[in-house]
Design a protein around this motif. Structure first.
Motif, PDB file in Angstrom:
ATOM      1  N   GLY A 101     -10.617 -24.024   8.395  1.00  0.00           N
ATOM      2  CA  GLY A 101      -9.359 -23.700   7.737  1.00  0.00           C
ATOM      3  C   GLY A 101      -8.294 -23.113   8.646  1.00  0.00           C
ATOM      4  N   ARG A 102      -8.677 -22.668   9.829  1.00  0.00           N
ATOM      5  CA  ARG A 102      -7.699 -22.110  10.765  1.00  0.00           C
ATOM      6  C   ARG A 102      -6.664 -23.147  11.184  1.00  0.00           C
ATOM      7  NH1 ARG A 102      -9.290 -17.863  14.872  1.00  0.00           N
ATOM      8  NH2 ARG A 102      -8.373 -19.329  16.312  1.00  0.00           N
ATOM      9  N   GLY A 103      -7.112 -24.393  11.301  1.00  0.00           N
ATOM     10  CA  GLY A 103      -6.200 -25.466  11.651  1.00  0.00           C
ATOM     11  C   GLY A 103      -5.973 -25.683  13.136  1.00  0.00           C
ATOM     12  N   ASP A 104      -6.603 -24.892  13.995  1.00  0.00           N
ATOM     13  CA  ASP A 104      -6.385 -25.073  15.428  1.00  0.00           C
ATOM     14  C   ASP A 104      -7.533 -25.802  16.120  1.00  0.00           C
ATOM     15  OD1 ASP A 104      -7.995 -22.820  14.941  1.00  0.00           O
ATOM     16  OD2 ASP A 104      -7.285 -21.753  16.709  1.00  0.00           O
ATOM     17  N   LEU A 105      -8.546 -26.196  15.352  1.00  0.00           N
ATOM     18  CA  LEU A 105      -9.672 -26.961  15.891  1.00  0.00           C
ATOM     19  C   LEU A 105      -9.922 -28.145  14.967  1.00  0.00           C
ATOM     20  CD1 LEU A 105     -12.139 -23.985  16.540  1.00  0.00           C
ATOM     21  CD2 LEU A 105     -10.784 -25.174  18.271  1.00  0.00           C
ATOM     22  N   SER A 106     -10.431 -29.240  15.540  1.00  0.00           N
ATOM     23  CA  SER A 106     -10.809 -30.364  14.687  1.00  0.00           C
ATOM     24  C   SER A 106     -11.988 -29.934  13.820  1.00  0.00           C
ATOM     25  CB  SER A 106     -11.209 -31.577  15.536  1.00  0.00           C
ATOM     26  OG  SER A 106     -12.458 -31.355  16.170  1.00  0.00           O
ATOM     27  N   GLU A 107     -12.224 -30.662  12.744  1.00  0.00           N
ATOM     28  CA  GLU A 107     -13.326 -30.316  11.849  1.00  0.00           C
ATOM     29  C   GLU A 107     -14.660 -30.354  12.584  1.00  0.00           C
ATOM     30  OE1 GLU A 107     -15.335 -31.909   7.722  1.00  0.00           O
ATOM     31  OE2 GLU A 107     -13.179 -32.101   7.966  1.00  0.00           O
ATOM     32  N   GLU A 108     -14.860 -31.374  13.410  1.00  0.00           N
ATOM     33  CA  GLU A 108     -16.115 -31.495  14.161  1.00  0.00           C
ATOM     34  C   GLU A 108     -16.277 -30.340  15.144  1.00  0.00           C
ATOM     35  OE1 GLU A 108     -17.219 -34.563  17.466  1.00  0.00           O
ATOM     36  OE2 GLU A 108     -17.763 -35.445  15.523  1.00  0.00           O
ATOM     37  N   THR A 109     -15.211 -30.013  15.851  1.00  0.00           N
ATOM     38  CA  THR A 109     -15.263 -28.917  16.815  1.00  0.00           C
ATOM     39  C   THR A 109     -15.504 -27.591  16.109  1.00  0.00           C
ATOM     40  OG1 THR A 109     -13.846 -30.073  18.387  1.00  0.00           O
ATOM     41  CG2 THR A 109     -13.959 -27.685  18.602  1.00  0.00           C
ATOM     42  N   ALA A 110     -14.799 -27.353  15.012  1.00  0.00           N
ATOM     43  CA  ALA A 110     -14.974 -26.111  14.264  1.00  0.00           C
ATOM     44  C   ALA A 110     -16.406 -25.971  13.759  1.00  0.00           C
ATOM     45  CB  ALA A 110     -13.984 -26.059  13.095  1.00  0.00           C
ATOM     46  N   THR A 111     -16.993 -27.067  13.305  1.00  0.00           N
ATOM     47  CA  THR A 111     -18.367 -27.036  12.795  1.00  0.00           C
ATOM     48  C   THR A 111     -19.356 -26.712  13.910  1.00  0.00           C
ATOM     49  OG1 THR A 111     -17.783 -28.627  11.082  1.00  0.00           O
ATOM     50  CG2 THR A 111     -20.135 -28.367  11.570  1.00  0.00           C
ATOM     51  N   ALA A 112     -19.274 -27.447  15.021  1.00  0.00           N
ATOM     52  CA  ALA A 112     -20.185 -27.219  16.145  1.00  0.00           C
ATOM     53  C   ALA A 112     -20.009 -25.806  16.709  1.00  0.00           C
ATOM     54  CB  ALA A 112     -19.951 -28.258  17.231  1.00  0.00           C
ATOM     55  N   PHE A 113     -18.764 -25.398  16.867  1.00  0.00           N
ATOM     56  CA  PHE A 113     -18.473 -24.064  17.395  1.00  0.00           C
ATOM     57  C   PHE A 113     -19.014 -22.980  16.468  1.00  0.00           C
ATOM     58  CE2 PHE A 113     -15.233 -20.549  17.584  1.00  0.00           C
ATOM     59  CZ  PHE A 113     -15.718 -19.969  18.739  1.00  0.00           C
ATOM     60  N   GLY A 114     -18.768 -23.116  15.178  1.00  0.00           N
ATOM     61  CA  GLY A 114     -19.209 -22.105  14.220  1.00  0.00           C
ATOM     62  C   GLY A 114     -20.718 -21.944  14.189  1.00  0.00           C
ATOM     63  N   VAL A 115     -21.419 -23.049  14.139  1.00  0.00           N
ATOM     64  CA  VAL A 115     -22.887 -22.987  14.110  1.00  0.00           C
ATOM     65  C   VAL A 115     -23.407 -22.406  15.423  1.00  0.00           C
ATOM     66  CG1 VAL A 115     -25.014 -24.349  14.000  1.00  0.00           C
ATOM     67  CG2 VAL A 115     -23.127 -24.848  12.423  1.00  0.00           C
ATOM     68  N   GLY A 116     -22.913 -22.919  16.536  1.00  0.00           N
ATOM     69  CA  GLY A 116     -23.367 -22.421  17.840  1.00  0.00           C
ATOM     70  C   GLY A 116     -23.049 -20.953  18.043  1.00  0.00           C
ATOM     71  N   LEU A 117     -21.845 -20.562  17.662  1.00  0.00           N
ATOM     72  CA  LEU A 117     -21.418 -19.176  17.818  1.00  0.00           C
ATOM     73  C   LEU A 117     -22.313 -18.229  17.024  1.00  0.00           C
ATOM     74  CD1 LEU A 117     -19.205 -17.159  18.818  1.00  0.00           C
ATOM     75  CD2 LEU A 117     -18.056 -17.600  16.634  1.00  0.00           C
ATOM     76  N   LYS A 118     -22.592 -18.585  15.775  1.00  0.00           N
ATOM     77  CA  LYS A 118     -23.393 -17.699  14.942  1.00  0.00           C
ATOM     78  C   LYS A 118     -24.852 -17.646  15.401  1.00  0.00           C
ATOM     79  CE  LYS A 118     -22.057 -15.349  12.838  1.00  0.00           C
ATOM     80  NZ  LYS A 118     -21.443 -14.071  13.271  1.00  0.00           N
ATOM     81  N   LEU A 119     -25.399 -18.769  15.874  1.00  0.00           N
ATOM     82  CA  LEU A 119     -26.769 -18.740  16.397  1.00  0.00           C
ATOM     83  C   LEU A 119     -26.830 -17.893  17.666  1.00  0.00           C
ATOM     84  CD1 LEU A 119     -27.953 -22.422  15.859  1.00  0.00           C
ATOM     85  CD2 LEU A 119     -28.456 -20.417  14.442  1.00  0.00           C
ATOM     86  N   PHE A 120     -25.860 -18.094  18.550  1.00  0.00           N
ATOM     87  CA  PHE A 120     -25.803 -17.321  19.797  1.00  0.00           C
ATOM     88  C   PHE A 120     -25.530 -15.845  19.504  1.00  0.00           C
ATOM     89  CE2 PHE A 120     -23.269 -15.998  23.636  1.00  0.00           C
ATOM     90  CZ  PHE A 120     -24.357 -15.900  24.497  1.00  0.00           C
ATOM     91  N   GLY A 121     -24.587 -15.592  18.616  1.00  0.00           N
ATOM     92  CA  GLY A 121     -24.228 -14.220  18.299  1.00  0.00           C
ATOM     93  C   GLY A 121     -25.382 -13.423  17.725  1.00  0.00           C
ATOM     94  N   GLU A 122     -26.148 -14.039  16.852  1.00  0.00           N
ATOM     95  CA  GLU A 122     -27.301 -13.337  16.270  1.00  0.00           C
ATOM     96  C   GLU A 122     -28.343 -13.039  17.343  1.00  0.00           C
ATOM     97  OE1 GLU A 122     -28.781 -11.483  12.819  1.00  0.00           O
ATOM     98  OE2 GLU A 122     -26.878 -12.501  13.144  1.00  0.00           O
ATOM     99  N   THR A 123     -28.531 -13.973  18.264  1.00  0.00           N
ATOM    100  CA  THR A 123     -29.457 -13.747  19.379  1.00  0.00           C
ATOM    101  C   THR A 123     -28.989 -12.557  20.216  1.00  0.00           C
ATOM    102  OG1 THR A 123     -30.061 -16.077  19.446  1.00  0.00           O
ATOM    103  CG2 THR A 123     -30.495 -14.797  21.430  1.00  0.00           C
ATOM    104  N   LEU A 124     -27.680 -12.495  20.477  1.00  0.00           N
ATOM    105  CA  LEU A 124     -27.140 -11.359  21.229  1.00  0.00           C
ATOM    106  C   LEU A 124     -27.355 -10.041  20.487  1.00  0.00           C
ATOM    107  CD1 LEU A 124     -23.715 -12.643  22.592  1.00  0.00           C
ATOM    108  CD2 LEU A 124     -25.694 -11.955  23.922  1.00  0.00           C
ATOM    109  N   LEU A 125     -27.043 -10.032  19.191  1.00  0.00           N
ATOM    110  CA  LEU A 125     -27.207  -8.804  18.410  1.00  0.00           C
ATOM    111  C   LEU A 125     -28.651  -8.311  18.414  1.00  0.00           C
ATOM    112  CD1 LEU A 125     -24.987  -9.528  15.285  1.00  0.00           C
ATOM    113  CD2 LEU A 125     -24.621  -7.746  17.007  1.00  0.00           C
TER     114      LEU A 125
END
Length: 98
Positions: free
Chosen positions: A45-69
């Motif tokens: 919904g931010r509009g600055d990333l394509s839907e595919e990029t936003a999806t891949a980024f979001g999933v990867g970010l949250k998996l990585f972020g939880e590992t960091l936490l």
């Protein structure tokens, strides 16, 4: 800590040359303190990333972020953790106005 539970499946569809790959999928279950589906919806919904990029980024970010936490004191992650926190604050501000 209570967590949302997810099953992640990664299928290798083609190699770097575009040839089909016959390999077993990688499947695992993981927890996350955030609703990954809601995070992806926010990023789309931010509009600055394509839907595919936003999806891949979001999933990867949250998996990585939880590992960091969960491993913030591990030598591999300890030095990077403060930068990740700063990045997340920047991300939550929303898209850059240009």
């Amino acid at each position: 800590m209570k967590q949302h539970r997810y099953r992640v499946t990664v299928e290798h569809l083609a190699d770097a040359q575009g040839n089909p790959v016959d390999a077993s999928p990688l499947r695992f279950e993981v927890g996350n303190h955030d609703d990954i589906m809601a995070v992806v919806a926010y990023l789309r919904g931010r509009g600055d990333l394509s839907e595919e990029t936003a999806t891949a980024f979001g999933v990867g970010l949250k998996l990585f972020g939880e590992t960091l936490l969960e491993n913030r004191d591990h030598p591999l992650f300890a030095e990077f953790f403060p930068q990740f926190v700063a990045f997340m604050k920047h991300l939550k501000k929303g898209p850059a106005q240009g």
